[in-house]
Design a protein around this motif. Sequence first.
Motif, mmCIF file in Angstrom:
data_model
loop_
_atom_site.group_PDB
_atom_site.id
_atom_site.type_symbol
_atom_site.label_atom_id
_atom_site.label_comp_id
_atom_site.label_asym_id
_atom_site.label_seq_id
_atom_site.Cartn_x
_atom_site.Cartn_y
_atom_site.Cartn_z
ATOM 1 N N TRP A 40 -34.508 -21.797 -4.012
ATOM 2 C CA TRP A 40 -34.361 -20.671 -3.095
ATOM 3 C C TRP A 40 -33.689 -19.510 -3.796
ATOM 4 O O TRP A 40 -32.745 -19.695 -4.575
ATOM 5 N N ARG A 41 -34.191 -18.343 -3.531
ATOM 6 C CA ARG A 41 -33.616 -17.111 -4.051
ATOM 7 C C ARG A 41 -32.910 -16.380 -2.910
ATOM 8 O O ARG A 41 -33.346 -16.464 -1.764
ATOM 9 N N LEU A 42 -31.889 -15.645 -3.260
ATOM 10 C CA LEU A 42 -31.241 -14.756 -2.297
ATOM 11 C C LEU A 42 -31.559 -13.331 -2.706
ATOM 12 O O LEU A 42 -31.378 -12.968 -3.878
ATOM 13 N N LEU A 43 -32.043 -12.525 -1.787
ATOM 14 C CA LEU A 43 -32.418 -11.162 -2.134
ATOM 15 C C LEU A 43 -32.133 -10.205 -0.989
ATOM 16 O O LEU A 43 -31.836 -10.617 0.130
ATOM 17 N N THR A 44 -32.241 -8.928 -1.294
ATOM 18 C CA THR A 44 -31.989 -7.861 -0.330
ATOM 19 C C THR A 44 -33.285 -7.133 -0.013
ATOM 20 O O THR A 44 -34.250 -7.222 -0.772
ATOM 21 N N PRO A 45 -33.331 -6.378 1.092
ATOM 22 C CA PRO A 45 -34.571 -5.662 1.419
ATOM 23 C C PRO A 45 -35.000 -4.653 0.364
ATOM 24 O O PRO A 45 -36.193 -4.394 0.220
ATOM 25 N N ASP A 46 -34.054 -4.041 -0.376
ATOM 26 C CA ASP A 46 -34.443 -3.047 -1.378
ATOM 27 C C ASP A 46 -34.636 -3.638 -2.762
ATOM 28 O O ASP A 46 -34.871 -2.916 -3.725
ATOM 29 N N ARG A 47 -34.554 -4.969 -2.857
ATOM 30 C CA ARG A 47 -34.832 -5.695 -4.108
ATOM 31 C C ARG A 47 -33.922 -5.261 -5.258
ATOM 32 O O ARG A 47 -34.321 -5.216 -6.419
ATOM 33 N N LEU A 48 -32.676 -4.965 -4.939
ATOM 34 C CA LEU A 48 -31.634 -4.734 -5.934
ATOM 35 C C LEU A 48 -30.484 -5.673 -5.615
ATOM 36 O O LEU A 48 -30.305 -6.085 -4.456
ATOM 37 N N PRO A 49 -29.668 -6.055 -6.607
ATOM 38 C CA PRO A 49 -28.610 -7.024 -6.364
ATOM 39 C C PRO A 49 -27.443 -6.439 -5.590
ATOM 40 O O PRO A 49 -27.394 -5.238 -5.296
ATOM 41 N N LEU A 50 -26.495 -7.292 -5.277
ATOM 42 C CA LEU A 50 -25.232 -6.886 -4.661
ATOM 43 C C LEU A 50 -24.127 -7.108 -5.683
ATOM 44 O O LEU A 50 -23.778 -8.249 -5.991
ATOM 45 N N VAL A 51 -23.591 -6.026 -6.218
ATOM 46 C CA VAL A 51 -22.510 -6.118 -7.197
ATOM 47 C C VAL A 51 -21.480 -5.057 -6.838
ATOM 48 O O VAL A 51 -21.745 -3.856 -6.938
ATOM 49 N N GLY A 52 -20.298 -5.499 -6.416
ATOM 50 C CA GLY A 52 -19.253 -4.557 -6.047
ATOM 51 C C GLY A 52 -18.325 -5.148 -5.012
ATOM 52 O O GLY A 52 -18.457 -6.318 -4.612
ATOM 53 N N GLY A 53 -17.367 -4.355 -4.570
ATOM 54 C CA GLY A 53 -16.414 -4.803 -3.572
ATOM 55 C C GLY A 53 -16.955 -4.651 -2.167
ATOM 56 O O GLY A 53 -17.942 -3.940 -1.921
ATOM 57 N N LEU A 54 -16.299 -5.331 -1.231
ATOM 58 C CA LEU A 54 -16.668 -5.240 0.180
ATOM 59 C C LEU A 54 -15.741 -4.265 0.905
ATOM 60 O O LEU A 54 -14.576 -4.101 0.532
ATOM 61 N N ALA A 55 -16.264 -3.620 1.921
ATOM 62 C CA ALA A 55 -15.487 -2.634 2.674
ATOM 63 C C ALA A 55 -14.244 -3.276 3.286
ATOM 64 O O ALA A 55 -14.288 -4.410 3.785
ATOM 65 N N ASP A 56 -13.148 -2.540 3.231
ATOM 66 C CA ASP A 56 -11.892 -2.993 3.824
ATOM 67 C C ASP A 56 -11.784 -2.406 5.226
ATOM 68 O O ASP A 56 -11.543 -1.207 5.392
ATOM 69 N N PRO A 57 -11.956 -3.220 6.257
ATOM 70 C CA PRO A 57 -11.934 -2.671 7.625
ATOM 71 C C PRO A 57 -10.572 -2.138 8.026
ATOM 72 O O PRO A 57 -10.479 -1.327 8.956
ATOM 73 N N ALA A 58 -9.522 -2.550 7.318
ATOM 74 C CA ALA A 58 -8.174 -2.107 7.695
ATOM 75 C C ALA A 58 -7.737 -0.846 6.977
ATOM 76 O O ALA A 58 -6.714 -0.259 7.320
ATOM 77 N N ALA A 59 -8.505 -0.419 5.966
ATOM 78 C CA ALA A 59 -8.099 0.746 5.175
ATOM 79 C C ALA A 59 -8.556 2.025 5.859
ATOM 80 O O ALA A 59 -9.701 2.121 6.312
#
Length: 640
Positions: free
Chosen positions: A545-564
């Motif tokens: 199984w592959r994991l992918l996104t709708p725009d066919r580019l990876p996810l590399v980076g931080g996640l949004a901080d909801p408290a900031a």
Amino acid sequence: MKTAPIVPAEVDFSDAAAPSAPAFGDVYHSRAGALGQARHVFLGGNGLPGRWAGRERFLIVETGFGLGNNFLASWDAWRRDTQRCQRLVFIGIEKHPLRREDLARAHAGSELAELATQLVEAWPPLTANLHGLEFEGGRVQLLLGFGDVHLWLRELVADDVDAFYLDGFSPRTNPAMWDRHVLKALGRRAAPGATAATWSVAPDTREGLAAAGFTVERQRGFANKGGMSVARHEPRHAAQRPAARRPLAPRAREAVIIGAGLAGAACAWALSRQGLRATVLEARDGPAQASSGNPGGLFHGTLNPDDGLHARFNRAAALATAAALRELPPLPWLQRGLLRLESERDVEAMRALIARQRLPADYVQALDAAAAAALSGLPLRQPAWFYPAGGALPPAAYVQALLRASGASLRTACTVVRIERAGERWRLFDAQDGLLAETEALLLAGGHESLALLRDWAPDLPLIRQRGQLSHLSPAEPRPRLPVAGAGYAIDDGAGGLWCGATSEDEDLDPALRSADHAANLRQWAQLAGLPETPSGAPAGRVGWRLLTPDRLPLVGGLADPAAPADPQRLDQPRFVPRLPGLMLCTAFGSRGISWAALAGRVAAALLSGAPAPLEASLLDAIDPVRFAVRRARNGAGKP
């Protein structure tokens, strides 16, 4: 970033003491000696090597890389210095880079022959990218930005620069390299107390440096040149980094990675190059047993008419993979060169596209059907793109090589079911709520098997699980001499058979091999190879199984901080969104795990540690996990 074709330098070597650039009517260095000039003007003018003593990292930016003598002199000084910094990072920007053969000629007979030879051997294809080269086991890092200096100074993600080498051709013949926009951009990237040096004493240069926040003085020049300029950055106001460009774990010396596949192993290797030791947690009983466990896989770049985001990212990733394979110990097998069949253009249109983008032959070539057939040993009926630095390899062996080179600790049969933030650290728990690890820097790199963790912290990410089935024919005749791709792909298994495939069904969780999928793979192989009929038989195979996104580019980076706190007026770009400290995502590689892993790992390590990013800002935004939330905000609840 709108790229422009790279036009290689034309070098006149008729004066052996001072090669020149006819297009600019200027020489590359003083006739009194390139290395002598480098040591007096650029190292001496920036207080080196003394200023890097005891530092963890020291960052130099040069405008006008030219023949590379200033880099070589800096590398040589670093090598000789017993008090040297842990890592020397050098960024060189060059609009007209030398061809490899001209670079070798420029350094024939150099007193730094060993270093020059390493530079020539690592010299990348002349494409509009930020090329990362590493030496001394990663302790000397060179980033080469090929293209216009104005463009790169907008796109570089490299702050807190310690020293600047200003070495373009003369301000009289090449004024664009010295204008106030360039100098102001340098000032915005300067660390407190950063220095700059140049052989130029032109009034406009000195005034431009002063306007950019530098105090400038004149010193004795090199050889018969009467003066040179040195400067120190003492601005009235400090530039602010966008929220997502601040390092996520700048003080961390250790990190925990969830997932021992391609993404996790590449992150561990890249972190080791930034001085961080990794512990890798893997739910299975060994590395590379999920999506990364296929018997073979492809790696290569792509191109498109507008050199858009996908083409630029895939090219950068393919070049990073080729560089990593040069550094790692040999794998059990490695097939170099790859053909990708073209179904829409004829070979003349393909060659016209390459010519328009001035893509070099060591990156891509266009072959007619006859040439592609001769190269592959298959009765191909279509023209093909040939990627000399592409190819195929065994993913599991690649993962093992990356892990060994990283020095990471691997803990298997270790399933993380929950993570939580506790002060400045992340805590990881198993199914019995036992504490597995605690860390300041955590990387989620587990692919589709980490979906539960991702949904806890980023529930709105539009992720897709895709089932893929490979088929194995043994014996197989004919077999490709090198990997061939198009509508499907085929790889010689080295033992008289081949692997072909692969199917793709979204959110299909059936683990069983299916005869219908084998039949589809064999039909695809027959069409790909130009065979008169579909092979028969009952192939073996593998499901993953592959994991992918709708725009066919990876996810590399931080996640949004909801408290900031965030300024809603600045949330139109991912780079302005505040992030959760210490948490990094590196996943969703789809079917391009081998191609993307090396670059994605380097990006993750840079964003965590604060090192210069190996990608330009627009590509970082394109792979940023926050991009989908930004798009929804722009579109009002529209599509991601």
